[in-house]
Scaffold this active site. Structure first.
Site, mmCIF file in Angstrom:
data_model
loop_
_atom_site.group_PDB
_atom_site.id
_atom_site.type_symbol
_atom_site.label_atom_id
_atom_site.label_comp_id
_atom_site.label_asym_id
_atom_site.label_seq_id
_atom_site.Cartn_x
_atom_site.Cartn_y
_atom_site.Cartn_z
ATOM 1 N N SER A 138 -52.848 3.493 46.118
ATOM 2 C CA SER A 138 -51.561 3.548 45.432
ATOM 3 C C SER A 138 -51.531 4.704 44.437
ATOM 4 C CB SER A 138 -51.362 2.227 44.681
ATOM 5 O OG SER A 138 -50.317 2.337 43.755
ATOM 6 N N TYR A 159 -54.508 -5.098 38.986
ATOM 7 C CA TYR A 159 -54.107 -4.707 40.344
ATOM 8 C C TYR A 159 -54.458 -3.238 40.585
ATOM 9 C CZ TYR A 159 -51.087 -2.480 43.733
ATOM 10 O OH TYR A 159 -50.628 -1.676 44.754
ATOM 11 N N LYS A 162 -57.393 -1.073 43.145
ATOM 12 C CA LYS A 162 -57.185 0.074 44.042
ATOM 13 C C LYS A 162 -58.183 1.187 43.707
ATOM 14 C CE LYS A 162 -54.022 -1.789 46.456
ATOM 15 N NZ LYS A 162 -54.371 -2.236 47.821
HETATM 16 C C1 UD1 Z 1 -44.883 -0.857 40.803
HETATM 17 C C2 UD1 Z 1 -46.236 -1.039 40.221
HETATM 18 C C3 UD1 Z 1 -47.211 -0.201 41.007
HETATM 19 C C4 UD1 Z 1 -47.157 -0.607 42.451
HETATM 20 C C5 UD1 Z 1 -45.742 -0.462 42.967
HETATM 21 C C6 UD1 Z 1 -45.644 -1.022 44.369
HETATM 22 C C7 UD1 Z 1 -45.826 -1.531 37.844
HETATM 23 C C8 UD1 Z 1 -45.992 -1.058 36.436
HETATM 24 N N1 UD1 Z 1 -46.231 -0.693 38.800
HETATM 25 O O1 UD1 Z 1 -44.507 0.508 40.639
HETATM 26 O O2 UD1 Z 1 -48.505 -0.382 40.497
HETATM 27 O O3 UD1 Z 1 -48.020 0.207 43.207
HETATM 28 O O4 UD1 Z 1 -44.849 -1.206 42.159
HETATM 29 O O5 UD1 Z 1 -44.380 -0.806 44.879
HETATM 30 O O6 UD1 Z 1 -45.351 -2.619 38.080
HETATM 31 N N2 UD1 Z 1 -36.845 -0.852 37.468
HETATM 32 C C9 UD1 Z 1 -35.703 -1.162 36.735
HETATM 33 N N3 UD1 Z 1 -35.201 -2.429 36.845
HETATM 34 C C10 UD1 Z 1 -35.775 -3.373 37.641
HETATM 35 C C11 UD1 Z 1 -36.943 -3.042 38.384
HETATM 36 C C12 UD1 Z 1 -37.450 -1.773 38.255
HETATM 37 O O7 UD1 Z 1 -35.167 -0.332 36.020
HETATM 38 O O8 UD1 Z 1 -35.279 -4.502 37.672
HETATM 39 C C13 UD1 Z 1 -37.379 0.514 37.361
HETATM 40 C C14 UD1 Z 1 -38.762 0.572 36.755
HETATM 41 O O9 UD1 Z 1 -38.717 0.688 35.373
HETATM 42 C C15 UD1 Z 1 -39.311 1.830 37.446
HETATM 43 C C16 UD1 Z 1 -38.589 1.882 38.789
HETATM 44 O O10 UD1 Z 1 -37.474 1.022 38.664
HETATM 45 O O11 UD1 Z 1 -38.945 2.957 36.724
HETATM 46 C C17 UD1 Z 1 -39.455 1.404 39.920
HETATM 47 O O12 UD1 Z 1 -40.007 0.154 39.571
HETATM 48 P P1 UD1 Z 1 -40.856 -0.707 40.611
HETATM 49 O O13 UD1 Z 1 -40.116 -0.838 41.888
HETATM 50 O O14 UD1 Z 1 -41.267 -1.955 39.934
HETATM 51 O O15 UD1 Z 1 -42.108 0.216 40.938
HETATM 52 P P2 UD1 Z 1 -43.171 0.884 39.935
HETATM 53 O O16 UD1 Z 1 -43.123 0.287 38.603
HETATM 54 O O17 UD1 Z 1 -43.021 2.356 40.039
#
Ligand code: UD1
Length: 345
Positions: A127, A152, A156
């Site tokens: 990842s 997690y 990795k």
């Molecule tokens: C997350 C994990 C990462 C993992 C990946 C798998 C965390 C900190 N990281 O990545 O380790 O490999 O998922 O797919 O959890 N967001 C919103 N509102 C929401 C949900 C998300 O604004 O309700 C934003 C988050 O702040 C982020 C982006 O969307 O900026 C992507 O979020 P997410 O899909 O959870 O992925 P990551 O955090 O990048």
């Protein structure tokens, strides 16, 4: 090279898309091991509808060494694609031992089997989380690996280290770690996709569940980041493109084209997309207005990351085909199908 390909987590999100990709492009027989801990056997029926391939699945927990060995005793395995793992970041913080035990013991057991049954080819789901918040973006494979933000993420990092050490001790063994950025979307048929357990943590399932009415609204986590619109930047990549990279990596291993015993590849589009841009893309392809508001930052989030995938482009011949709109359209189609079927969740 003949022999069977063992796919761990074959009923999972990326595993099932990879089975579909592989059926068209490899003559090797595919075998899955999945205990349906976070997946459903229905996925295999849907895979069969799409590619007319009935996979044999072993409902085995990979932390059980004896049962895992039995799979290798019953089948001649020439390569392993190892997806099966727990993947919820928040849960890993609350219950780290569950993550260390499951994700690491299953890897170690598979490597014991590689040793005993002389399996020399291994693909590992890694990842972009291993890079943390990089100083320089886009990140290449030689960007520094920073201390993990969560158990997690640590599994990795440690997983890659275990594979590197195992390579050093076993000169005929080859491993490829594929470092996924943010896999999203679903198969274009709408028959398989991501099945989040409970309230989704990830952005795209949260968007589609809000649009369909399962959630009242979506919160954008932070509007004050130092990015073009204040929301976080990520590299979203279509799950079918991720899947295809496994087919290419498998061929590289089986044809002995690897340049090093252990190789790592970044898998992203190379385009940084903000949360607000992702929401707009969804609204455009679905024709639905999304109820969103900007809220506080989420703890542990990094500001921005996206991939330099030129190594995968050049060495694997991997070129992602799907753009952000395809990702959102397919995720939406999948959510609509789920609703139509009363939800598989
Ligand atoms: C997350 C994990 C990462 C993992 C990946 C798998 C965390 C900190 N990281 O990545 O380790 O490999 O998922 O797919 O959890 N967001 C919103 N509102 C929401 C949900 C998300 O604004 O309700 C934003 C988050 O702040 C982020 C982006 O969307 O900026 C992507 O979020 P997410 O899909 O959870 O992925 P990551 O955090 O990048």
């Amino acid at each position: 090279m003949t022999g069977n390909i063992l796919i761990t987590g074959g009923a999972g999100y990326i595993g099932s898309h990879t089975i579909i990709d592989l059926t068209g492009l490899t003559e090797n027989k595919l075998i899955s091991v999945d205990n349906f801990d976070n997946s459903t056997s229905q996925t295999f029926e849907r895979v069969k509808q799409i590619v007319d391939y009935k996979i044999t699945n072993y409902e085995v927990n990979l932390t059980d060494l004896e049962k895992t060995k039995q799979i290798f005793q019953d089948n001649s395995i020439s390569a392993i694609i190892h997806f099966a793992a727990h993947k919820a970041v928040g849960e890993s913080v609350e219950n780290p031992l569950k993550y260390y035990h499951n994700n690491l013991q299953s890897l170690i057991n598979l490597l014991h089997c590689c040793k005993e049954f002389e399996v020399a080819n291994f693909i590992f789901s890694s990842s972009c989380t291993i890079y943390g918040q990089p100083k320089n973006i886009p990140v290449t494979e030689s960007s520094p690996i920073l201390p993990a933000e969560s158990p997690y993420g640590n599994t990795k990092q440690i997983g890659e280290e275990i594979l590197q050490d195992y390579c050093k001790a076993n000169s005929n063994f080859k491993a490829i770690a594929l470092r996924y950025f943010n896999p999203v979307g679903a198969h274009m048929s709408g028959l398989i996709g991501e099945l989040p357990n409970g309230i989704p943590n990830n952005l795209v399932p949260f968007i589609t569940q809000t649009a369909i009415g399962l959630r009242e609204k979506i919160t954008v986590f932070g509007g004050d980041y130092n990015t073009r619109d204040g929301s976080c930047v990520r590299d979203y990549i279509h799950v079918s493109d991720i899947a295809h990279a496994h087919t290419l990596a498998l061929n590289r291993l089986l044809k002995n084209e690897t340049k090093q015993q252990f190789e790592a590849f970044n898998l992203g589009t190379g385009n940084g997309v903000t949360v607000l841009e992702a929401i707009k893309a969804f609204e455009k392809v679905s024709g639905k207005k999304l109820n969103y508001k900007i809220g506080p930052r989420r703890e542990g989030d990094i500001e921005a990351v996206y991939s330099d995938s030129s190594k995968a482009n050049k060495e694997l011949g991997w070129i992602p085909k799907h753009n952000l709109e395809d990702m959102m359209a397919s995720a939406w189609k999948w959510e609509l199908k789920l609703q139509e079927n009363g939800g598989i969740k």
